[in-house]
Design a protein around this motif. Structure first.
Motif, PDB file in Angstrom:
ATOM      1  N   ALA A 100      -3.790   1.563   6.399  1.00  0.00           N
ATOM      2  CA  ALA A 100      -2.644   2.462   6.508  1.00  0.00           C
ATOM      3  C   ALA A 100      -1.569   2.050   5.518  1.00  0.00           C
ATOM      4  CB  ALA A 100      -2.079   2.435   7.933  1.00  0.00           C
ATOM      5  N   SER A 101      -0.807   3.018   5.034  1.00  0.00           N
ATOM      6  CA  SER A 101       0.285   2.721   4.116  1.00  0.00           C
ATOM      7  C   SER A 101       1.244   1.718   4.742  1.00  0.00           C
ATOM      8  CB  SER A 101       1.046   4.001   3.760  1.00  0.00           C
ATOM      9  OG  SER A 101       2.229   3.697   3.043  1.00  0.00           O
ATOM     10  N   THR A 102       1.732   0.800   3.919  1.00  0.00           N
ATOM     11  CA  THR A 102       2.705  -0.191   4.384  1.00  0.00           C
ATOM     12  C   THR A 102       4.137   0.214   4.058  1.00  0.00           C
ATOM     13  OG1 THR A 102       2.433  -1.430   2.312  1.00  0.00           O
ATOM     14  CG2 THR A 102       1.064  -2.094   4.205  1.00  0.00           C
ATOM     15  N   GLY A 103       4.335   1.443   3.548  1.00  0.00           N
ATOM     16  CA  GLY A 103       5.676   1.886   3.212  1.00  0.00           C
ATOM     17  C   GLY A 103       6.173   1.353   1.891  1.00  0.00           C
ATOM     18  N   HIS A 104       5.255   1.138   0.956  1.00  0.00           N
ATOM     19  CA  HIS A 104       5.641   0.588  -0.345  1.00  0.00           C
ATOM     20  C   HIS A 104       5.386   1.561  -1.504  1.00  0.00           C
ATOM     21  CE1 HIS A 104       5.497  -3.319   1.877  1.00  0.00           C
ATOM     22  NE2 HIS A 104       6.558  -3.522   1.120  1.00  0.00           N
ATOM     23  N   ALA A 105       5.281   2.851  -1.199  1.00  0.00           N
ATOM     24  CA  ALA A 105       5.103   3.835  -2.267  1.00  0.00           C
ATOM     25  C   ALA A 105       6.358   3.908  -3.129  1.00  0.00           C
ATOM     26  CB  ALA A 105       4.793   5.206  -1.680  1.00  0.00           C
ATOM     27  N   SER A 106       6.154   4.009  -4.423  1.00  0.00           N
ATOM     28  CA  SER A 106       7.258   4.095  -5.366  1.00  0.00           C
ATOM     29  C   SER A 106       6.895   5.094  -6.447  1.00  0.00           C
ATOM     30  CB  SER A 106       7.532   2.720  -5.990  1.00  0.00           C
ATOM     31  OG  SER A 106       8.515   2.804  -6.995  1.00  0.00           O
ATOM     32  N   ARG A 107       7.808   6.007  -6.734  1.00  0.00           N
ATOM     33  CA  ARG A 107       7.481   7.008  -7.744  1.00  0.00           C
ATOM     34  C   ARG A 107       8.728   7.458  -8.484  1.00  0.00           C
ATOM     35  NH1 ARG A 107       6.141  12.939  -5.742  1.00  0.00           N
ATOM     36  NH2 ARG A 107       6.687  13.207  -7.920  1.00  0.00           N
ATOM     37  N   GLY A 108       8.476   8.018  -9.650  1.00  0.00           N
ATOM     38  CA  GLY A 108       9.510   8.711 -10.387  1.00  0.00           C
ATOM     39  C   GLY A 108       9.356  10.194 -10.135  1.00  0.00           C
ATOM     40  N   LEU A 109       9.767  10.986 -11.108  1.00  0.00           N
ATOM     41  CA  LEU A 109       9.664  12.428 -10.940  1.00  0.00           C
ATOM     42  C   LEU A 109       8.297  12.960 -11.334  1.00  0.00           C
ATOM     43  CD1 LEU A 109      13.163  13.308 -12.366  1.00  0.00           C
ATOM     44  CD2 LEU A 109      12.456  13.430  -9.984  1.00  0.00           C
ATOM     45  N   ALA A 110       7.610  12.267 -12.215  1.00  0.00           N
ATOM     46  CA  ALA A 110       6.299  12.704 -12.683  1.00  0.00           C
ATOM     47  C   ALA A 110       5.260  11.650 -12.341  1.00  0.00           C
ATOM     48  CB  ALA A 110       6.328  12.947 -14.195  1.00  0.00           C
ATOM     49  N   GLY A 111       4.043  12.093 -12.128  1.00  0.00           N
ATOM     50  CA  GLY A 111       2.954  11.180 -11.844  1.00  0.00           C
ATOM     51  C   GLY A 111       2.866  10.850 -10.367  1.00  0.00           C
ATOM     52  N   PRO A 112       1.694  10.470  -9.910  1.00  0.00           N
ATOM     53  CA  PRO A 112       1.527  10.089  -8.507  1.00  0.00           C
ATOM     54  C   PRO A 112       2.216   8.766  -8.218  1.00  0.00           C
ATOM     55  CG  PRO A 112      -0.484   9.665  -9.737  1.00  0.00           C
ATOM     56  CD  PRO A 112       0.436  10.384 -10.673  1.00  0.00           C
ATOM     57  N   PRO A 113       2.463   8.443  -6.951  1.00  0.00           N
ATOM     58  CA  PRO A 113       3.174   7.211  -6.604  1.00  0.00           C
ATOM     59  C   PRO A 113       2.394   5.959  -6.968  1.00  0.00           C
ATOM     60  CG  PRO A 113       3.199   8.764  -4.764  1.00  0.00           C
ATOM     61  CD  PRO A 113       2.221   9.297  -5.772  1.00  0.00           C
ATOM     62  N   GLY A 114       3.134   4.922  -7.314  1.00  0.00           N
ATOM     63  CA  GLY A 114       2.596   3.575  -7.410  1.00  0.00           C
ATOM     64  C   GLY A 114       3.068   2.799  -6.196  1.00  0.00           C
ATOM     65  N   VAL A 115       3.231   1.487  -6.352  1.00  0.00           N
ATOM     66  CA  VAL A 115       3.746   0.676  -5.253  1.00  0.00           C
ATOM     67  C   VAL A 115       4.817  -0.279  -5.772  1.00  0.00           C
ATOM     68  CG1 VAL A 115       1.602   0.769  -3.931  1.00  0.00           C
ATOM     69  CG2 VAL A 115       1.989  -1.131  -5.498  1.00  0.00           C
ATOM     70  N   SER A 116       5.746  -0.628  -4.894  1.00  0.00           N
ATOM     71  CA  SER A 116       6.740  -1.655  -5.211  1.00  0.00           C
ATOM     72  C   SER A 116       7.332  -2.171  -3.911  1.00  0.00           C
ATOM     73  CB  SER A 116       7.848  -1.109  -6.114  1.00  0.00           C
ATOM     74  OG  SER A 116       8.692  -0.229  -5.386  1.00  0.00           O
TER      75      SER A 116
ATOM     76  N   LEU B 150       0.814  -1.215   0.000  1.00  0.00           N
ATOM     77  CA  LEU B 150       0.000   0.000   0.000  1.00  0.00           C
ATOM     78  C   LEU B 150       0.849   1.267   0.000  1.00  0.00           C
ATOM     79  CD1 LEU B 150      -2.572  -1.071   2.742  1.00  0.00           C
ATOM     80  CD2 LEU B 150      -2.898  -1.157   0.259  1.00  0.00           C
ATOM     81  N   ASN B 151       0.443   2.226  -0.843  1.00  0.00           N
ATOM     82  CA  ASN B 151       0.895   3.594  -0.695  1.00  0.00           C
ATOM     83  C   ASN B 151      -0.230   4.376   0.006  1.00  0.00           C
ATOM     84  OD1 ASN B 151      -1.053   4.021  -2.689  1.00  0.00           O
ATOM     85  ND2 ASN B 151       0.450   4.252  -4.332  1.00  0.00           N
ATOM     86  N   THR B 152      -0.071   5.669   0.143  1.00  0.00           N
ATOM     87  CA  THR B 152      -1.053   6.443   0.900  1.00  0.00           C
ATOM     88  C   THR B 152      -2.418   6.434   0.246  1.00  0.00           C
ATOM     89  OG1 THR B 152       0.652   7.877   1.847  1.00  0.00           O
ATOM     90  CG2 THR B 152      -1.586   8.751   1.770  1.00  0.00           C
ATOM     91  N   ALA B 153      -2.477   6.604  -1.074  1.00  0.00           N
ATOM     92  CA  ALA B 153      -3.765   6.698  -1.761  1.00  0.00           C
ATOM     93  C   ALA B 153      -4.510   5.370  -1.734  1.00  0.00           C
ATOM     94  CB  ALA B 153      -3.559   7.164  -3.201  1.00  0.00           C
ATOM     95  N   SER B 154      -3.831   4.264  -2.047  1.00  0.00           N
ATOM     96  CA  SER B 154      -4.525   2.975  -2.068  1.00  0.00           C
ATOM     97  C   SER B 154      -4.906   2.547  -0.658  1.00  0.00           C
ATOM     98  CB  SER B 154      -3.665   1.907  -2.740  1.00  0.00           C
ATOM     99  OG  SER B 154      -2.435   1.715  -2.062  1.00  0.00           O
TER     100      SER B 154
END
Length: 448
Positions: A330-346, A319-323
């Motif tokens: 609650a977020s599990t600390g798996h948010a992943s993002r580049g410079l553009a776009g909202p975070p995904g997860v990994s 989980l990231n914050t949005a999902s």
């Protein structure tokens, strides 16, 4: 690293400017990278690539509307336009009830863990060329190897920093050193490719060029003269180098966004068995020198070592914050993002805990069957778990290798396959997702 990109004021100033321009909240990220790679073929220099990049990303929130922008020009004028454009875009964006910065109480706290991810050793082009050339020469010296596809060596360093309007400011840096070679073996007019590649955080952990070249040559020669086999159902072993590819669809199936959309074949399996009893799948962001290690996730949320699957039971979504908000969690600390776009997860550093039998032991247990050493073109139905992949490898009989095989497809439903996997003991930490060899007792094999 270029000094202006690392200026301590750029990101806080960018966030402050976004708030002044009308954003309710904002986060800014900076990514810096410097890399050098060298390729050789037949002992001669083939290419040299050098990269230095400095990039910024800005995400702003106006109420529950968000927008992201990025730039590689760090001038004052560009940063001003970046802020203006981001806030204007956010005001026009559709409302997203789950769009927000990570909650303050979930943020990682300084001082952050030192994970030993950075090695300051510098490798020049001549040194990289020498390493690639040595690996290639050793691979070409293996009896049966006919030609080279080239050797490559590279070194890079990177830095990532995240600053948010609600008080988070964190940065970490890492390095990477890699070496690989590919060759073609030939016998009686039949040719097969083989290769070896390694990547590490610290140069001292990189295997010697001679060992990488020898392994590349050995793997190519072993594959020469493959036979076709008839379609059948038989035990299948996925070698540890490819076994993670059989497990990787699990990550997409337990990602928060997929679960929230209902497009996951595991959407109803939280708290239920997905792997055999006694099997653990562990995610560890704190592994020293790990290729997937990080002291916090890409939203600044604290990370933790956890068994995603414990004793065979699925324990969590990714989980990231949005999902997390969408699922009421609650977020599990798996948010992943580049410079553009909202975070995904990994995930971070994921591994399947090893079993008790080595590869030879797994083959002895199975008696006869298919040992898979390479995969290509996997296909997955994300809603049902039906899966197939083209593979090649070796047929084994009496617990030993009989002959190489190719032009084969294996297929099955992953929920059924995973429930029957037997992990080997040959776990190696080569990347950010590692698995020992995996034995499955009966798999559909499509051959000639």
């Amino acid at each position: 690293m270029p000094s202006d990109a690392a200026s301590p004021d750029i990101l806080p100033d960018l966030v402050a400017a976004a708030l002044k321009a009308g954003a309710d909240a904002a986060e800014a990220v900076a990514s810096e990278r410097a890399s050098l790679s060298v390729g050789v073929r037949n002992g001669r220099l083939e290419d040299v690539e050098r990269e230095e990049s400095r990039d910024l990303g800005l995400r702003v929130f106006v109420g529950r509307r968000q927008a992201t922008v990025s730039a590689s020009d760090l001038s004052d004028a560009t940063r001003a336009r970046l802020v203006e454009r981001a806030v204007a875009m956010a005001r026009l964006a559709p409302e997203d009830p789950y769009a927000a910065l990570a909650p303050r109480d979930r943020l990682a706290r300084a001082p952050f863990a030192d994970l030993d991810l950075f090695d300051s050793t510098e490798r020049g082009a001549a040194e990289l060329e020498a390493a690639a050339a040595e690996a290639e020469a050793v691979a070409l010296s293996v009896d049966g190897v006919a030609r080279s596809e080239g050797g490559h060596a590279a070194a890079s360093s990177s830095r990532w920093r995240l600053v948010t309007s609600h008080g988070f400011d964190g940065a970490w840096r890492g390095s990477a050193f890699s070496l690989g070679v590919g060759v073609i073996a030939e016998k009686d007019g039949a040719m097969e490719r083989g290769g070896e590649h390694r990547a590490v955080r610290h140069l001292s952990d990189l295997p010697a060029p001679a060992s990488i070249g020898a392994e590349a040559g050995r793997r190519a020669v072993a594959r020469v003269g493959p036979r076709k086999i008839a379609s059948t159902t038989a035990p299948v072993i996925f070698e540890n180098r490819v076994a993670a590819q059989v497990l990787s669809p699990l990550l997409g199936a337990i990602s928060g966004p997929s679960v929230a959309r209902g497009t996951s074949f595991l959407k109803d399996r939280l708290g239920q068995p997905v792997l055999p009893t006694g099997v653990d799948l562990v995610d560890d962001p704190f592994r020293p020198r790990g290729l997937g290690s990080a002291p916090f996730d890409d939203e600044g949320v604290e990370v933790t070592r956890r068994a995603i699957v414990e004793d065979g039971v699925l324990t969590t979504w990714l989980l990231n914050t949005a999902s997390a908000a969408q699922l009421g969690l609650a977020s599990t600390g798996h948010a992943s993002r580049g410079l553009a776009g909202p975070p995904g997860v990994s995930t971070h550093n994921l591994h399947l805990e090893p079993g008790e039998r080595d590869l030879a032991g797994l083959m002895a247990d199975a008696g006869s069957g298919l040992l898979i050493t390479s995969m290509f073109g996997p296909s997955l139905n994300a809603n049902t778990g039906d899966w197939s992949a083209g593979v090649s490898g070796f047929w084994f009989e009496g617990g030993g290798i009989a002959h190489p095989v190719s032009e084969i497809t294996v297929a099955g439903n992953l929920k059924d396959l995973w429930a029957r996997l037997v992990p080997g003991s040959d776990l190696e930490f080569r990347g950010s997702f590692n698995s020992p060899s995996l034995l499955f007792d009966a798999v559909a094999i499509a051959g000639k």
